[in-house]
Motif scaffolding. Structure first.
Motif, PDB file in Angstrom:
ATOM      1  N   ILE A   3     -10.151   0.956   2.573  1.00 42.39           N
ATOM      2  CA  ILE A   3      -9.726   1.990   3.518  1.00 42.39           C
ATOM      3  C   ILE A   3      -9.719   3.386   2.909  1.00 42.39           C
ATOM      4  CG2 ILE A   3      -8.372   0.452   4.999  1.00 42.39           C
ATOM      5  CD1 ILE A   3      -5.860   1.475   3.580  1.00 42.39           C
ATOM      6  N   GLN A   4      -9.595   3.483   1.591  1.00 43.48           N
ATOM      7  CA  GLN A   4      -9.557   4.795   0.963  1.00 43.48           C
ATOM      8  C   GLN A   4     -10.928   5.257   0.487  1.00 43.48           C
ATOM      9  OE1 GLN A   4      -6.291   6.238   1.122  1.00 43.48           O
ATOM     10  NE2 GLN A   4      -7.661   7.994   0.963  1.00 43.48           N
ATOM     11  N   ASP A   5     -11.925   4.357   0.549  1.00 43.31           N
ATOM     12  CA  ASP A   5     -13.263   4.711   0.079  1.00 43.31           C
ATOM     13  C   ASP A   5     -13.882   5.778   0.976  1.00 43.31           C
ATOM     14  OD1 ASP A   5     -12.849   2.759  -1.758  1.00 43.31           O
ATOM     15  OD2 ASP A   5     -14.329   1.343  -0.960  1.00 43.31           O
ATOM     16  N   ASN A   6     -14.207   6.919   0.396  1.00 43.53           N
ATOM     17  CA  ASN A   6     -14.866   8.013   1.126  1.00 43.53           C
ATOM     18  C   ASN A   6     -14.056   8.520   2.313  1.00 43.53           C
ATOM     19  OD1 ASN A   6     -17.314   7.973  -0.492  1.00 43.53           O
ATOM     20  ND2 ASN A   6     -17.777   6.042   0.534  1.00 43.53           N
ATOM     21  N   ALA A   7     -12.767   8.252   2.324  1.00 46.23           N
ATOM     22  CA  ALA A   7     -11.928   8.726   3.431  1.00 46.23           C
ATOM     23  C   ALA A   7     -11.676  10.224   3.286  1.00 46.23           C
ATOM     24  CB  ALA A   7     -10.603   7.968   3.450  1.00 46.23           C
ATOM     25  N   PRO A   8     -11.624  10.966   4.403  1.00 44.41           N
ATOM     26  CA  PRO A   8     -11.389  12.406   4.334  1.00 44.41           C
ATOM     27  C   PRO A   8      -9.971  12.771   3.908  1.00 44.41           C
ATOM     28  CG  PRO A   8     -12.400  11.760   6.416  1.00 44.41           C
ATOM     29  CD  PRO A   8     -11.935  10.512   5.755  1.00 44.41           C
ATOM     30  N   GLY A   9      -9.053  11.810   3.964  1.00 44.02           N
ATOM     31  CA  GLY A   9      -7.655  12.049   3.602  1.00 44.02           C
ATOM     32  C   GLY A   9      -6.985  10.735   3.256  1.00 44.02           C
ATOM     33  N   ASN A  10      -5.679  10.794   3.089  1.00 43.65           N
ATOM     34  CA  ASN A  10      -4.938   9.577   2.755  1.00 43.65           C
ATOM     35  C   ASN A  10      -4.917   8.612   3.936  1.00 43.65           C
ATOM     36  OD1 ASN A  10      -4.220  10.324   0.117  1.00 43.65           O
ATOM     37  ND2 ASN A  10      -2.502  11.543   0.870  1.00 43.65           N
ATOM     38  N   VAL A  11      -5.228   7.360   3.659  1.00 39.14           N
ATOM     39  CA  VAL A  11      -5.211   6.307   4.671  1.00 39.14           C
ATOM     40  C   VAL A  11      -4.287   5.203   4.180  1.00 39.14           C
ATOM     41  CG1 VAL A  11      -6.580   4.656   6.004  1.00 39.14           C
ATOM     42  CG2 VAL A  11      -7.603   6.834   5.287  1.00 39.14           C
ATOM     43  N   CYS A  12      -3.409   4.727   5.041  1.00 42.80           N
ATOM     44  CA  CYS A  12      -2.554   3.607   4.644  1.00 42.80           C
ATOM     45  C   CYS A  12      -2.610   2.520   5.712  1.00 42.80           C
ATOM     46  CB  CYS A  12      -1.114   4.040   4.401  1.00 42.80           C
ATOM     47  SG  CYS A  12      -0.243   4.647   5.830  1.00 42.80           S
ATOM     48  N   LEU A  13      -2.453   1.284   5.260  1.00 43.97           N
ATOM     49  CA  LEU A  13      -2.541   0.115   6.133  1.00 43.97           C
ATOM     50  C   LEU A  13      -1.194  -0.590   6.167  1.00 43.97           C
ATOM     51  CD1 LEU A  13      -5.381  -2.500   6.263  1.00 43.97           C
ATOM     52  CD2 LEU A  13      -3.036  -3.272   5.962  1.00 43.97           C
ATOM     53  N   VAL A  14      -0.704  -0.867   7.376  1.00 38.83           N
ATOM     54  CA  VAL A  14       0.561  -1.574   7.554  1.00 38.83           C
ATOM     55  C   VAL A  14       0.365  -2.682   8.583  1.00 38.83           C
ATOM     56  CG1 VAL A  14       2.995  -1.395   8.224  1.00 38.83           C
ATOM     57  CG2 VAL A  14       1.894   0.510   7.045  1.00 38.83           C
ATOM     58  N   PHE A  15       0.819  -3.889   8.251  1.00 36.69           N
ATOM     59  CA  PHE A  15       0.806  -5.005   9.196  1.00 36.69           C
ATOM     60  C   PHE A  15       2.125  -5.021   9.965  1.00 36.69           C
ATOM     61  CE2 PHE A  15      -2.041  -6.296   5.757  1.00 36.69           C
ATOM     62  CZ  PHE A  15      -3.142  -6.746   6.452  1.00 36.69           C
ATOM     63  N   PHE A  16       2.035  -5.205  11.280  1.00 36.30           N
ATOM     64  CA  PHE A  16       3.225  -5.284  12.124  1.00 36.30           C
ATOM     65  C   PHE A  16       3.325  -6.693  12.705  1.00 36.30           C
ATOM     66  CE2 PHE A  16       2.599  -0.811  11.754  1.00 36.30           C
ATOM     67  CZ  PHE A  16       3.861  -0.242  11.862  1.00 36.30           C
ATOM     68  N   VAL A  17       4.435  -7.359  12.413  1.00 34.14           N
ATOM     69  CA  VAL A  17       4.657  -8.719  12.891  1.00 34.14           C
ATOM     70  C   VAL A  17       6.005  -8.790  13.602  1.00 34.14           C
ATOM     71  CG1 VAL A  17       3.320  -9.643  10.962  1.00 34.14           C
ATOM     72  CG2 VAL A  17       5.812  -9.548  10.788  1.00 34.14           C
ATOM     73  N   GLY A  18       6.192  -9.863  14.367  1.00 35.27           N
ATOM     74  CA  GLY A  18       7.468 -10.112  15.012  1.00 35.27           C
ATOM     75  C   GLY A  18       8.261 -11.153  14.242  1.00 35.27           C
ATOM     76  N   LYS A  19       9.370 -11.575  14.811  1.00 30.43           N
ATOM     77  CA  LYS A  19      10.183 -12.600  14.157  1.00 30.43           C
ATOM     78  C   LYS A  19       9.837 -13.956  14.748  1.00 30.43           C
ATOM     79  CE  LYS A  19      14.237 -12.267  17.208  1.00 30.43           C
ATOM     80  NZ  LYS A  19      15.703 -12.079  17.268  1.00 30.43           N
ATOM     81  N   GLN A  20      10.059 -14.994  13.957  1.00 25.96           N
ATOM     82  CA  GLN A  20       9.703 -16.341  14.400  1.00 25.96           C
ATOM     83  C   GLN A  20      10.593 -17.365  13.711  1.00 25.96           C
ATOM     84  OE1 GLN A  20       5.585 -17.975  13.657  1.00 25.96           O
ATOM     85  NE2 GLN A  20       5.400 -17.585  15.844  1.00 25.96           N
ATOM     86  N   GLN A  21      10.964 -18.387  14.480  1.00 21.60           N
ATOM     87  CA  GLN A  21      11.756 -19.477  13.918  1.00 21.60           C
ATOM     88  C   GLN A  21      10.803 -20.433  13.205  1.00 21.60           C
ATOM     89  OE1 GLN A  21      15.057 -19.495  13.968  1.00 21.60           O
ATOM     90  NE2 GLN A  21      15.073 -17.599  15.178  1.00 21.60           N
ATOM     91  N   SER A  22      10.510 -20.125  11.965  1.00 19.89           N
ATOM     92  CA  SER A  22       9.551 -20.931  11.230  1.00 19.89           C
ATOM     93  C   SER A  22      10.281 -21.837  10.247  1.00 19.89           C
ATOM     94  CB  SER A  22       8.573 -20.042  10.480  1.00 19.89           C
ATOM     95  OG  SER A  22       9.276 -19.202   9.581  1.00 19.89           O
ATOM     96  N   ASN A  23       9.520 -22.724   9.636  1.00 19.38           N
ATOM     97  CA  ASN A  23      10.122 -23.627   8.660  1.00 19.38           C
ATOM     98  C   ASN A  23      10.407 -22.873   7.360  1.00 19.38           C
ATOM     99  OD1 ASN A  23       7.681 -23.602   7.087  1.00 19.38           O
ATOM    100  ND2 ASN A  23       6.822 -25.090   8.516  1.00 19.38           N
ATOM    101  N   PHE A  24      11.130 -23.538   6.485  1.00 21.42           N
ATOM    102  CA  PHE A  24      11.570 -22.897   5.247  1.00 21.42           C
ATOM    103  C   PHE A  24      10.392 -22.506   4.363  1.00 21.42           C
ATOM    104  CE2 PHE A  24      13.147 -23.119   0.830  1.00 21.42           C
ATOM    105  CZ  PHE A  24      14.097 -22.104   0.907  1.00 21.42           C
ATOM    106  N   ALA A  25       9.340 -23.331   4.356  1.00 22.58           N
ATOM    107  CA  ALA A  25       8.160 -23.031   3.537  1.00 22.58           C
ATOM    108  C   ALA A  25       7.511 -21.725   3.985  1.00 22.58           C
ATOM    109  CB  ALA A  25       7.163 -24.178   3.614  1.00 22.58           C
ATOM    110  N   HIS A  26       7.425 -21.504   5.302  1.00 27.53           N
ATOM    111  CA  HIS A  26       6.846 -20.262   5.808  1.00 27.53           C
ATOM    112  C   HIS A  26       7.743 -19.072   5.470  1.00 27.53           C
ATOM    113  CE1 HIS A  26       4.114 -22.323   9.029  1.00 27.53           C
ATOM    114  NE2 HIS A  26       3.519 -22.201   7.853  1.00 27.53           N
ATOM    115  N   TRP A  27       9.021 -19.275   5.519  1.00 32.07           N
ATOM    116  CA  TRP A  27       9.956 -18.194   5.191  1.00 32.07           C
ATOM    117  C   TRP A  27       9.773 -17.769   3.736  1.00 32.07           C
ATOM    118  CZ3 TRP A  27      14.039 -17.488   1.772  1.00 32.07           C
ATOM    119  CH2 TRP A  27      14.837 -16.368   2.005  1.00 32.07           C
TER     120      TRP A  27
END
Length: 355
Positions: free
Chosen positions: A121-145
């Motif tokens: 994402i920063q290769d040859n970019a005209p300025g600073n670029v940042c990447l953020v993942f947006f997730v929700g909450k989930q009742q998952s098992n302990f291994a996933h937590w």
């Protein structure tokens, strides 16, 4: 004699100035012609056009008297990314925020994005670029937590909102992206909202954004027009008639990937609490809510809605920006193919190639 030499030199200087003016005027005419051709292509339905279109205004009528809801206030960040806080030379100004909408358990997909287009994402970019993942909450098992805890500590690029990770809550993620942007990177120039099953051609995206750097309050992507609302309650994109009675959905940007200019974020956050919520994310954000701002649409700009079966579309120097609905293994395969068949181009080189 000196006067003769002076006149000769002055004539040469004037000639050079005239030549420079001719070159500048020619370039302006050429660029103007390029935009005219682009507009014509757009009118003809080309998927790579990039033309500005006015939005239908005040789609639901006057909402100013509506009691504002707490929909924005209710979105909290249970996990907050630090990825946009550190850049070389202490420069904190963000040119582009890449906000990837993901699902809690999509660990493999996020890793593949980090290893493929997310790593560039920063290769040859005209300025600073940042990447953020947006997730929700989930009742998952302990291994996933445990896996999730390891991920957020290792990469620090995941933000989690306090809403269940369901299809109907996608609209809350998009509102969360707007709120997060306003809170933590308020001076950002552009926000790319993108799903985690999308292939992204970064150089072409940067080229498109550079071409619109001086345009304010716009949403860029694949414009959906002329679509009919789904009235069956069993369909996930159910569009209640008492919400909007029209036979055709107002023009909107398809949800897998679209860009919002940073100067539009606060406007959207201001109007959203006064608008009845529609669970169809892209229509609610880019059509209904945007209609109560000064926003315009810029489309289609190489954003594809359908899955492209032609991997050559994602070579550097082509005009396509994104396409969606890929499996994680396909994301990796397309990236690897593009890297082998293509070479990195700077955004200036891309601009010249497009001309």
């Amino acid at each position: 004699m000196f006067q003769r030499i002076y006149r000769v030199l002055a004539g040469v200087k004037c000639l050079r100035v005239c030549q420079l003016l001719i070159i500048v005027i020619s370039m302006v005419c050429y660029v103007s012609y390029f935009f005219y051709v682009s507009e014509a292509m757009c009118r003809d339905g080309s998927p790579t056009c990039c033309a500005t279109e006015e939005l239908q205004k005040h789609i639901l009528g006057d909402v100013s008297a509506n009691q504002p809801t707490s929909i924005v206030e209710d979105i909290l960040f249970q996990v907050n990314s630090d990825t946009c806080k550190t850049f070389p030379n202490g420069d904190k100004k963000i040119w582009l925020l890449v906000a990837v909408v993901s699902t809690y358990e999509h660990f493999r997909t996020r890793n593949i994005i980090r290893q493929t287009w997310g790593s560039a994402i920063q290769d040859n970019a005209p300025g600073n670029v940042c990447l953020v993942f947006f997730v929700g909450k989930q009742q998952s098992n302990f291994a996933h937590w445990i896996q999730f805890q390891n991920e957020i500590h290792k990469y620090a690029d995941v933000t989690q909102i306090n809403k269940d990770d369901t299809y109907l809550n996608l609209v809350h993620k998009s509102i969360g992206i707007l709120k997060w942007t306003h809170s933590f990177v308020p001076s950002v120039k552009f926000i790319l909202k993108i799903d985690d099953d999308v292939v992204l051609n970064l150089p072409n995206l940067y080229y498109r954004l550079l071409m619109h750097s001086y345009q304010s309050k716009f949403i860029m992507g694949y414009v959906g027009r002329g679509n009919k609302p789904q009235r069956m309650k069993t369909i996930k994109n159910y569009f209640p008639k008492d919400y909007y009675s029209g036979d055709v959905i107002p023009n909107y940007m398809y949800g897998p990937s679209y860009v919002i200019s940073g100067d539009l974020v606060l406007d959207l956050l201001t109007v959203i609490p006064r608008i009845p919520l529609l669970r169809i994310e892209d229509i609610f954000i880019t059509a209904i809510s945007a209609s109560y701002t000064d926003a315009v649409h810029v489309g289609r700009c190489g954003f594809l809605y359908t899955t492209s079966e032609n991997v050559d579309h994602f070579q550097w120097g082509t005009s396509f920006v994104s396409s969606h609905s890929y499996q994680p293994s396909e994301l990796a395969s397309i990236w690897n193919y593009s890297r082998i068949q293509s070479h990195h181009l700077s955004y200036s080189a891309i601009f010249l190639q497009q001309l």
